[in-house]
Scaffold this motif. Structure first.
Motif, PDB file in Angstrom:
ATOM      1  N   TYR A 130      40.118  45.105  36.464  1.00  0.00           N
ATOM      2  CA  TYR A 130      40.444  44.204  35.355  1.00  0.00           C
ATOM      3  C   TYR A 130      39.519  42.989  35.292  1.00  0.00           C
ATOM      4  CZ  TYR A 130      44.299  46.997  33.768  1.00  0.00           C
ATOM      5  OH  TYR A 130      45.042  48.029  33.234  1.00  0.00           O
ATOM      6  N   ALA A 131      38.870  42.651  36.408  1.00  0.00           N
ATOM      7  CA  ALA A 131      37.824  41.632  36.341  1.00  0.00           C
ATOM      8  C   ALA A 131      36.711  42.094  35.407  1.00  0.00           C
ATOM      9  CB  ALA A 131      37.270  41.361  37.744  1.00  0.00           C
ATOM     10  N   GLY A 132      36.419  43.379  35.450  1.00  0.00           N
ATOM     11  CA  GLY A 132      35.395  43.924  34.562  1.00  0.00           C
ATOM     12  C   GLY A 132      35.774  43.892  33.094  1.00  0.00           C
ATOM     13  N   TRP A 133      37.067  43.853  32.815  1.00  0.00           N
ATOM     14  CA  TRP A 133      37.535  43.825  31.422  1.00  0.00           C
ATOM     15  C   TRP A 133      37.572  42.408  30.826  1.00  0.00           C
ATOM     16  CZ3 TRP A 133      37.971  46.928  27.513  1.00  0.00           C
ATOM     17  CH2 TRP A 133      38.187  48.287  27.696  1.00  0.00           C
ATOM     18  N   ALA A 134      37.583  41.386  31.674  1.00  0.00           N
ATOM     19  CA  ALA A 134      37.882  40.030  31.210  1.00  0.00           C
ATOM     20  C   ALA A 134      36.947  39.549  30.108  1.00  0.00           C
ATOM     21  CB  ALA A 134      37.863  39.059  32.386  1.00  0.00           C
ATOM     22  N   ASP A 135      35.692  39.973  30.137  1.00  0.00           N
ATOM     23  CA  ASP A 135      34.755  39.544  29.088  1.00  0.00           C
ATOM     24  C   ASP A 135      34.459  40.657  28.076  1.00  0.00           C
ATOM     25  OD1 ASP A 135      33.283  41.185  30.733  1.00  0.00           O
ATOM     26  OD2 ASP A 135      31.519  39.881  30.816  1.00  0.00           O
ATOM     27  N   LYS A 136      35.303  41.671  28.052  1.00  0.00           N
ATOM     28  CA  LYS A 136      35.100  42.817  27.156  1.00  0.00           C
ATOM     29  C   LYS A 136      36.358  43.136  26.352  1.00  0.00           C
ATOM     30  CE  LYS A 136      32.059  44.777  30.704  1.00  0.00           C
ATOM     31  NZ  LYS A 136      32.410  43.760  31.726  1.00  0.00           N
ATOM     32  N   LEU A 137      37.197  42.136  26.142  1.00  0.00           N
ATOM     33  CA  LEU A 137      38.494  42.380  25.506  1.00  0.00           C
ATOM     34  C   LEU A 137      38.348  42.858  24.072  1.00  0.00           C
ATOM     35  CD1 LEU A 137      40.481  39.313  26.892  1.00  0.00           C
ATOM     36  CD2 LEU A 137      40.506  41.677  27.721  1.00  0.00           C
TER      37      LEU A 137
END
Length: 478
Positions: A130-137
């Motif tokens: 989910y760290a990888g998702w934080a800037d790809k919402l």
């Protein structure tokens, strides 16, 4: 002949157990104003620590801290900056994995090899993912610029204390929400250690708050008027109460509730592999698994062979000290849960099913139940309908795929299922017809942060994990 294993205990010295723990509010540990309670080891009944109880006033303080952090710090923070904190938490969990695994097994009763090899690695993976998702919402399916909901109130169960924490907190933070989490009253210690990890990671105060207590604390959190989102994992009965209390408000709600999963073995299945899957499906974590394969459906032509192999394999399971690396079956989490397992097992006897338990020595102290199977079970038996949440397997038979589907779906639950066969086309056909949120093919109880998990019917609604897990923490795209 069973192998004899010398004891191989994991050291408790790696865990710095405090005599008492407070609440974690606004980045600091504070005393609760409720009545303190004790967290005990299910394997020995020793008191591990005294834990503060959060009153309604304490819950309000935690929610207010989360609101301030959301409005002033975490909500406005760019996703790439939030990601750095999540990555940092994930790395610290990996670095402190041995400490976390030992404390989880002490407080919960599960074998150390499960905490060490399954639970804690998945916790770290969830935060990394989910760290990888934080800037790809913008790619999460909620529009090009999705917005967080605000403050999430999260209530988790005792069967996977740290893993359920990760399933709730990681997507919430990645989406820009702040959280107030209540762990189960019998297993609060790893959540409080996670609070220390938040401090170590320099997470801004108020982003994560942890309030401990029993049902009243959870109710105060769920019903708090300044909570925007409620996430609950636990029993269907409590899930119904929460749904009623949230009805008529603007709160978003996800529920992951009970299950009575069917594990279906066809005649052409690789039987040794299937037996391992059956054992893992129901005896992993002492059967304290909402998606446990607690109903075994075996095709009639291989029933005798499967049963013989299953009993032989169960005879090799080692029950005992959860901190022993050789242990397969740990302690039941509490005296109350043990009483529930015994009650329903006695009902199985009374209704005419045939009980067989693996031969094993039960320790003098703690809460224990030998791995058990019931044969001669019909769909009318309570043990085939009700969630036992323990190491108890009901065995039924079927002749045709259609009969297997009908029996598997004949339940108010719909969380998971397993299919064992060499035919890929049959797996796809069965998966399409089974009314379950997750269908495992030639395996069982496999989890991955990229894959959504959740149920139908009385097993709840909403999904956790994967891109779908973010949807529960983002506003609908207008």
């Amino acid at each position: 002949m069973a192998f004899e294993y010398a004891p191989a205990p994991e050291s408790r010295a790696i865990v710095d157990l405090k005599s008492s723990y407070g609440l974690f509010i606004d980045g600091e540990f504070v005393d609760g104003t409720g009545t303190p309670f004790k967290s005990i080891s299910p394997a020995s009944e020793e008191v591990l620590a005294e834990v503060s109880e959060a009153s309604e006033a304490d819950v309000t303080k935690a929610v207010q801290a989360a609101r301030r952090a959301f409005e002033k710090v975490w909500g406005p923070m760019p996703g790439r900056e939030r990601a750095k904190y999540l990555y940092r938490i994930a790395r610290i969990i990996a670095e402190r994995s041995r400490e976390l695994a030992v404390l989880e097994s002490l407080d919960n009763g599960k074998p150390i090899k499960e905490s060490r090899d399954v639970d804690i690695p998945l916790v770290s993976q969830w935060f990394f993912y989910y760290a990888g998702w934080a800037d790809k919402l913008g790619y999460a399916g909620r529009g090009p610029d999705p917005q967080p909901l605000g403050v999430a109130g999260q209530v988790i169960p005792w069967n996977f204390p740290l893993m359920m924490l990760a399933w709730k907190i990681a997507p919430a933070l990645a989406a820009g929400n702040t959280v107030v989490l209540k762990p189960a009253e019998t297993t609060p210690l790893t959540a409080l250690l996670f609070a220390e990890i938040c401090q170590q990671a320099d997470l801004p105060p108020g982003v994560v708050n942890i309030v401990t207590g029993a049902g009243a604390t959870g109710q105060a959190l769920v019903e708090h008027p300044d909570v925007d989102k409620v996430a609950f994992t636990g029993s269907t009965a409590v899930g119904r109460q929460i749904a009623r209390s949230v009805a008529g408000t603007d709160k978003k709600l996800t529920l992951e509730l009970g299950g009575k999963a069917a594990n279906i073995v066809f005649a052409d299945a690789p039987l040794d592999q299937a037996v391992e899957g059956i054992v893992g499906g129901i005896f992993f974590n002492q059967g304290h698994v909402c998606c446990a394969g607690s109903r075994l459906l075996v095709q009639e032509s291989v029933y005798d062979e499967v049963l013989e192999r299953l009993k032989r394999r169960m005879g090799t399971l080692r029950l005992g000290d959860p901190l022993d690396k050789n242990t397969d079956i740990g302690a039941i989490n509490s005296a109350e849960q043990l009483a529930r397992i015994r009650e329903l097992s006695d009902v199985g006897d009374a209704e005419g099913a045939e009980r067989w338990s693996a031969p094993c020595e039960i320790p003098d102290h703690g809460f224990w139940f030998a791995p058990t199977i019931f044969t001669g079970v019909t769909q009318a038996h309570r043990i085939a309908r009700e969630e036992i949440f323990g190491p108890v397997l009901s065995v039924l038979t079927f002749r045709t795929p259609a009969e297997a589907v009908e029996k598997a779906n004949n339940t108010p639950y719909g969380l998971s299922a397993g299919v064992w066969t060499e035919k890929g086309s049959r797996i796809l056909s069965m998966a399409e017809q089974l009314r379950a949120g997750v269908v495992w093919a030639n395996t069982f109880n496999k989890f991955d942060p990229t894959s959504p998990f959740g149920g139908y019917k009385e097993s709840g609604y909403g999904r956790e994990g994967g891109r779908h897990g973010l949807a529960s923490y983002l506003k609908e795209h207008a």
